[in-house]
Scaffold this motif. Sequence first.
Motif, PDB file in Angstrom:
ATOM      1  N   ASP A  40       0.848  -1.193   0.000  1.00 60.72           N
ATOM      2  CA  ASP A  40       0.000   0.000   0.000  1.00 60.72           C
ATOM      3  C   ASP A  40       0.880   1.239   0.000  1.00 60.72           C
ATOM      4  OD1 ASP A  40      -2.411  -1.418   0.109  1.00 60.72           O
ATOM      5  OD2 ASP A  40      -2.222  -1.669   2.275  1.00 60.72           O
ATOM      6  N   VAL A  41       1.064   1.806  -1.161  1.00 60.55           N
ATOM      7  CA  VAL A  41       1.871   3.008  -1.281  1.00 60.55           C
ATOM      8  C   VAL A  41       0.955   4.216  -1.207  1.00 60.55           C
ATOM      9  CG1 VAL A  41       3.415   4.325  -2.763  1.00 60.55           C
ATOM     10  CG2 VAL A  41       3.587   1.840  -2.697  1.00 60.55           C
ATOM     11  N   GLN A  42       1.285   5.144  -0.304  1.00 58.50           N
ATOM     12  CA  GLN A  42       0.521   6.383  -0.216  1.00 58.50           C
ATOM     13  C   GLN A  42       1.514   7.535  -0.331  1.00 58.50           C
ATOM     14  OE1 GLN A  42      -1.704   7.101   3.390  1.00 58.50           O
ATOM     15  NE2 GLN A  42      -3.070   8.500   2.337  1.00 58.50           N
ATOM     16  N   PHE A  43       1.285   8.377  -1.313  1.00 61.59           N
ATOM     17  CA  PHE A  43       2.173   9.499  -1.553  1.00 61.59           C
ATOM     18  C   PHE A  43       1.856  10.632  -0.593  1.00 61.59           C
ATOM     19  CE2 PHE A  43       2.028   7.169  -5.550  1.00 61.59           C
ATOM     20  CZ  PHE A  43       3.388   6.998  -5.786  1.00 61.59           C
ATOM     21  N   VAL A  44       2.866  11.384  -0.194  1.00 65.99           N
ATOM     22  CA  VAL A  44       2.700  12.490   0.734  1.00 65.99           C
ATOM     23  C   VAL A  44       1.675  13.483   0.204  1.00 65.99           C
ATOM     24  CG1 VAL A  44       3.887  14.428   1.844  1.00 65.99           C
ATOM     25  CG2 VAL A  44       5.028  12.241   1.653  1.00 65.99           C
ATOM     26  N   GLU A  45       1.664  13.696  -1.096  1.00 68.63           N
ATOM     27  CA  GLU A  45       0.721  14.643  -1.699  1.00 68.63           C
ATOM     28  C   GLU A  45      -0.736  14.220  -1.492  1.00 68.63           C
ATOM     29  OE1 GLU A  45       3.219  13.138  -3.422  1.00 68.63           O
ATOM     30  OE2 GLU A  45       4.622  14.783  -3.619  1.00 68.63           O
ATOM     31  N   ASP A  46      -0.956  12.920  -1.286  1.00 64.01           N
ATOM     32  CA  ASP A  46      -2.313  12.414  -1.114  1.00 64.01           C
ATOM     33  C   ASP A  46      -2.736  12.346   0.352  1.00 64.01           C
ATOM     34  OD1 ASP A  46      -2.452  12.063  -3.863  1.00 64.01           O
ATOM     35  OD2 ASP A  46      -1.689  10.009  -3.756  1.00 64.01           O
ATOM     36  N   MET A  47      -1.836  12.684   1.259  1.00 65.43           N
ATOM     37  CA  MET A  47      -2.137  12.615   2.692  1.00 65.43           C
ATOM     38  C   MET A  47      -2.745  13.927   3.164  1.00 65.43           C
ATOM     39  SD  MET A  47       1.284  10.912   4.229  1.00 65.43           S
ATOM     40  CE  MET A  47       1.793   9.266   3.790  1.00 65.43           C
ATOM     41  N   ASN A  48      -3.584  13.817   4.207  1.00 61.93           N
ATOM     42  CA  ASN A  48      -4.104  15.047   4.806  1.00 61.93           C
ATOM     43  C   ASN A  48      -3.037  15.625   5.736  1.00 61.93           C
ATOM     44  OD1 ASN A  48      -4.270  13.812   7.405  1.00 61.93           O
ATOM     45  ND2 ASN A  48      -6.312  13.026   6.948  1.00 61.93           N
ATOM     46  N   ALA A  49      -3.299  16.804   6.254  1.00 63.56           N
ATOM     47  CA  ALA A  49      -2.307  17.530   7.058  1.00 63.56           C
ATOM     48  C   ALA A  49      -1.895  16.739   8.296  1.00 63.56           C
ATOM     49  CB  ALA A  49      -2.869  18.888   7.466  1.00 63.56           C
ATOM     50  N   LYS A  50      -2.847  16.064   8.939  1.00 63.29           N
ATOM     51  CA  LYS A  50      -2.534  15.317  10.162  1.00 63.29           C
ATOM     52  C   LYS A  50      -1.616  14.131   9.851  1.00 63.29           C
ATOM     53  CE  LYS A  50      -4.770  13.894  14.389  1.00 63.29           C
ATOM     54  NZ  LYS A  50      -6.020  13.869  15.125  1.00 63.29           N
ATOM     55  N   GLN A  51      -1.861  13.429   8.725  1.00 65.13           N
ATOM     56  CA  GLN A  51      -1.008  12.305   8.335  1.00 65.13           C
ATOM     57  C   GLN A  51       0.397  12.793   7.989  1.00 65.13           C
ATOM     58  OE1 GLN A  51      -3.641  11.009   5.188  1.00 65.13           O
ATOM     59  NE2 GLN A  51      -4.128   9.118   6.286  1.00 65.13           N
ATOM     60  N   GLN A  52       0.487  13.906   7.282  1.00 66.09           N
ATOM     61  CA  GLN A  52       1.796  14.454   6.940  1.00 66.09           C
ATOM     62  C   GLN A  52       2.553  14.868   8.194  1.00 66.09           C
ATOM     63  OE1 GLN A  52       1.772  17.570   4.005  1.00 66.09           O
ATOM     64  NE2 GLN A  52       0.376  16.457   2.671  1.00 66.09           N
ATOM     65  N   GLN A  53       1.832  15.435   9.142  1.00 58.98           N
ATOM     66  CA  GLN A  53       2.453  15.864  10.384  1.00 58.98           C
ATOM     67  C   GLN A  53       2.972  14.660  11.163  1.00 58.98           C
ATOM     68  OE1 GLN A  53       0.054  18.866  12.152  1.00 58.98           O
ATOM     69  NE2 GLN A  53       1.148  18.800  14.055  1.00 58.98           N
ATOM     70  N   LEU A 111      -8.527  24.646  21.059  1.00 57.13           N
ATOM     71  CA  LEU A 111      -7.404  25.230  20.325  1.00 57.13           C
ATOM     72  C   LEU A 111      -6.475  24.147  19.777  1.00 57.13           C
ATOM     73  CD1 LEU A 111      -5.804  27.676  19.369  1.00 57.13           C
ATOM     74  CD2 LEU A 111      -4.714  27.755  21.632  1.00 57.13           C
ATOM     75  N   PHE A 112      -6.171  23.146  20.600  1.00 57.94           N
ATOM     76  CA  PHE A 112      -5.309  22.050  20.133  1.00 57.94           C
ATOM     77  C   PHE A 112      -5.976  21.294  18.983  1.00 57.94           C
ATOM     78  CE2 PHE A 112      -2.698  21.396  24.291  1.00 57.94           C
ATOM     79  CZ  PHE A 112      -2.054  22.600  24.071  1.00 57.94           C
ATOM     80  N   ASP A 116      -4.601  20.768  15.225  1.00 56.87           N
ATOM     81  CA  ASP A 116      -4.483  19.441  14.607  1.00 56.87           C
ATOM     82  C   ASP A 116      -5.147  19.404  13.236  1.00 56.87           C
ATOM     83  OD1 ASP A 116      -3.082  18.426  16.751  1.00 56.87           O
ATOM     84  OD2 ASP A 116      -4.830  17.509  17.700  1.00 56.87           O
ATOM     85  N   ALA A 117      -6.259  20.110  13.101  1.00 53.58           N
ATOM     86  CA  ALA A 117      -7.019  20.086  11.852  1.00 53.58           C
ATOM     87  C   ALA A 117      -6.561  21.152  10.856  1.00 53.58           C
ATOM     88  CB  ALA A 117      -8.505  20.274  12.148  1.00 53.58           C
TER      89      ALA A 117
END
Length: 164
Positions: A40-53, A111-112, A116-117
């Motif tokens: 399962d390859v997932q590219f960074v460009e396809d991740m949401n902000a939380k996954q990238q973080q 706020l946290f 996160d979002a």
Amino acid sequence: KGFPKGMLKDSVDFSALPWDNGVKFAMMGSSTGIPDAPKDVQFVEDMNAKQQQALGKKKPPGLANLGNTCYMNSTLQCLRAIPELKKSLETVDTSSATSTGRRMTAELNNLFNQMDAATDTQVTPYAYVTLMRQTFPQFAQMGPKGAGFSQQDADEFFNSLLNE
């Protein structure tokens, strides 16, 4: 001269190969064979902000400075980096947040969650700053000649927050 082409197998007789004594050569490859392709390859460009973080590919958002609030921003960003604190904030029942401490806890959790979002590089903590200045009037002091809010100390804010 080059090395004979092809795969080097265990059955090769090294003494029959044409090289001089003491010659050095480099070998490439692995003795364990070719690894399987990732499933399962997932590219960074396809991740949401939380996954990238979570991968460390995206920096967490900062907090906008709302009139000399850098002392508060730095303290809150340090607190946000403590996973146990974030987890415990999520378990606090803030539905009937009538006490000042409960309201501060509820707003800190909000706020946290906003951070996160966040898909932007910063979050503007209007509600938290308003409540914080109501709860701790020393942080609402105006500067000389009423020109903006006074400079404050991060340690003083941290201690005030813990003692609330």
